[in-house]
Scaffold this motif. Structure first.
Motif, short mmCIF file in Angstrom:
data_model
loop_
_atom_site.label_atom_id
_atom_site.label_comp_id
_atom_site.label_asym_id
_atom_site.label_seq_id
_atom_site.Cartn_x
_atom_site.Cartn_y
_atom_site.Cartn_z
N MET A 163 0.81 -1.22 0.00
CA MET A 163 0.00 0.00 0.00
C MET A 163 0.84 1.28 0.00
O MET A 163 0.30 2.37 -0.07
CB MET A 163 -0.92 0.01 1.23
CG MET A 163 -1.91 -1.13 1.28
SD MET A 163 -3.09 -1.08 -0.03
CE MET A 163 -4.15 0.21 0.55
N TRP A 164 2.18 1.18 0.07
CA TRP A 164 3.01 2.38 0.18
C TRP A 164 2.86 3.35 -0.99
O TRP A 164 2.99 4.55 -0.78
CB TRP A 164 4.48 2.01 0.40
CG TRP A 164 5.15 1.40 -0.78
CD1 TRP A 164 5.27 0.08 -1.06
CD2 TRP A 164 5.79 2.09 -1.85
NE1 TRP A 164 5.94 -0.09 -2.23
CE2 TRP A 164 6.27 1.13 -2.75
CE3 TRP A 164 6.00 3.43 -2.15
CZ2 TRP A 164 6.95 1.45 -3.91
CZ3 TRP A 164 6.67 3.76 -3.32
CH2 TRP A 164 7.14 2.77 -4.18
N PRO A 165 2.57 2.92 -2.23
CA PRO A 165 2.40 3.93 -3.29
C PRO A 165 1.25 4.89 -3.06
O PRO A 165 1.22 5.98 -3.65
CB PRO A 165 2.17 3.09 -4.55
CG PRO A 165 2.77 1.77 -4.25
CD PRO A 165 2.55 1.57 -2.78
N ILE A 166 0.32 4.53 -2.19
CA ILE A 166 -0.80 5.42 -1.89
C ILE A 166 -0.29 6.74 -1.33
O ILE A 166 -0.84 7.80 -1.62
CB ILE A 166 -1.80 4.75 -0.94
CG1 ILE A 166 -2.55 3.65 -1.67
CG2 ILE A 166 -2.77 5.75 -0.34
CD1 ILE A 166 -3.50 2.87 -0.81
N MET A 167 0.78 6.69 -0.53
CA MET A 167 1.35 7.93 0.03
C MET A 167 1.84 8.85 -1.09
O MET A 167 1.63 10.06 -1.04
CB MET A 167 2.50 7.62 0.98
CG MET A 167 2.06 6.95 2.25
SD MET A 167 3.40 6.73 3.42
CE MET A 167 4.55 5.75 2.50
N LEU A 168 2.50 8.29 -2.09
CA LEU A 168 2.98 9.11 -3.21
C LEU A 168 1.83 9.69 -4.01
O LEU A 168 1.87 10.85 -4.42
CB LEU A 168 3.89 8.28 -4.11
CG LEU A 168 5.16 7.73 -3.47
CD1 LEU A 168 5.91 6.85 -4.47
CD2 LEU A 168 6.04 8.85 -2.97
N ILE A 169 0.80 8.89 -4.22
CA ILE A 169 -0.37 9.36 -4.96
C ILE A 169 -1.06 10.49 -4.20
O ILE A 169 -1.42 11.52 -4.79
CB ILE A 169 -1.34 8.19 -5.22
CG1 ILE A 169 -0.70 7.18 -6.18
CG2 ILE A 169 -2.68 8.69 -5.77
CD1 ILE A 169 -1.42 5.86 -6.26
N MET A 170 -1.23 10.32 -2.89
CA MET A 170 -1.88 11.37 -2.09
C MET A 170 -1.05 12.64 -2.07
O MET A 170 -1.59 13.74 -2.17
CB MET A 170 -2.13 10.87 -0.67
CG MET A 170 -3.21 9.84 -0.58
SD MET A 170 -3.73 9.33 1.08
CE MET A 170 -2.32 9.53 2.09
N LEU A 171 0.27 12.50 -1.93
CA LEU A 171 1.13 13.68 -1.92
C LEU A 171 1.08 14.40 -3.26
O LEU A 171 0.98 15.63 -3.31
CB LEU A 171 2.57 13.29 -1.58
CG LEU A 171 3.56 14.44 -1.46
CD1 LEU A 171 3.11 15.41 -0.37
CD2 LEU A 171 4.94 13.90 -1.16
N GLY A 172 1.12 13.65 -4.36
CA GLY A 172 1.00 14.27 -5.68
C GLY A 172 -0.34 14.96 -5.85
O GLY A 172 -0.41 16.07 -6.39
N GLY A 173 -1.41 14.33 -5.39
CA GLY A 173 -2.72 14.96 -5.47
C GLY A 173 -2.81 16.22 -4.63
O GLY A 173 -3.41 17.21 -5.05
#
Length: 99
Positions: free
Chosen positions: A39-49
């Motif tokens: 699930m760690w890519p969710i952090m990158l997606i949220m930060l980008g958003g």
């Protein structure tokens, strides 16, 4: 000029998300750590958003990154993964653990 701190929202949501996932793992032993680790890519997606949102919504204001929050996300996730690894070793290889 008021500065907006980008990354604080992502930090808070990440703490809640991963805290809930590790709590579920604690309650339901059949829940898999591999799912949490993936699930760690969710952090990158949220930060980008969050960055895109603040850029489009507040394009006339200056924003800065919440470096402390981002560092804490990485540290806490790595700590939680380390603790999960220790729990895995204790559950599957108790003969090698001397407490």
């Amino acid at each position: 000029m008021k500065e907006r701190r980008v990354g604080t929202f992502t930090f808070g949501i990440s703490l809640i998300l991963f805290g809930v996932l590790f709590l579920i793992k604690t309650i339901f032993k059949s829940f898999n750590y591999a799912f949490i680790f993936h699930m760690w890519p969710i952090m990158l997606i949220m930060l980008g958003g969050e960055i895109i949102y603040y850029t489009l919504r507040f394009n006339d204001k200056h924003f800065k990154y919440d470096i402390g929050g981002m560092f804490m996300i990485c540290f806490l996730i790595l700590f939680a993964m380390g603790m999960a690894g220790v729990e895995f070793l204790m559950d599957n290889y108790p003969q090698y653990i001397q407490l």
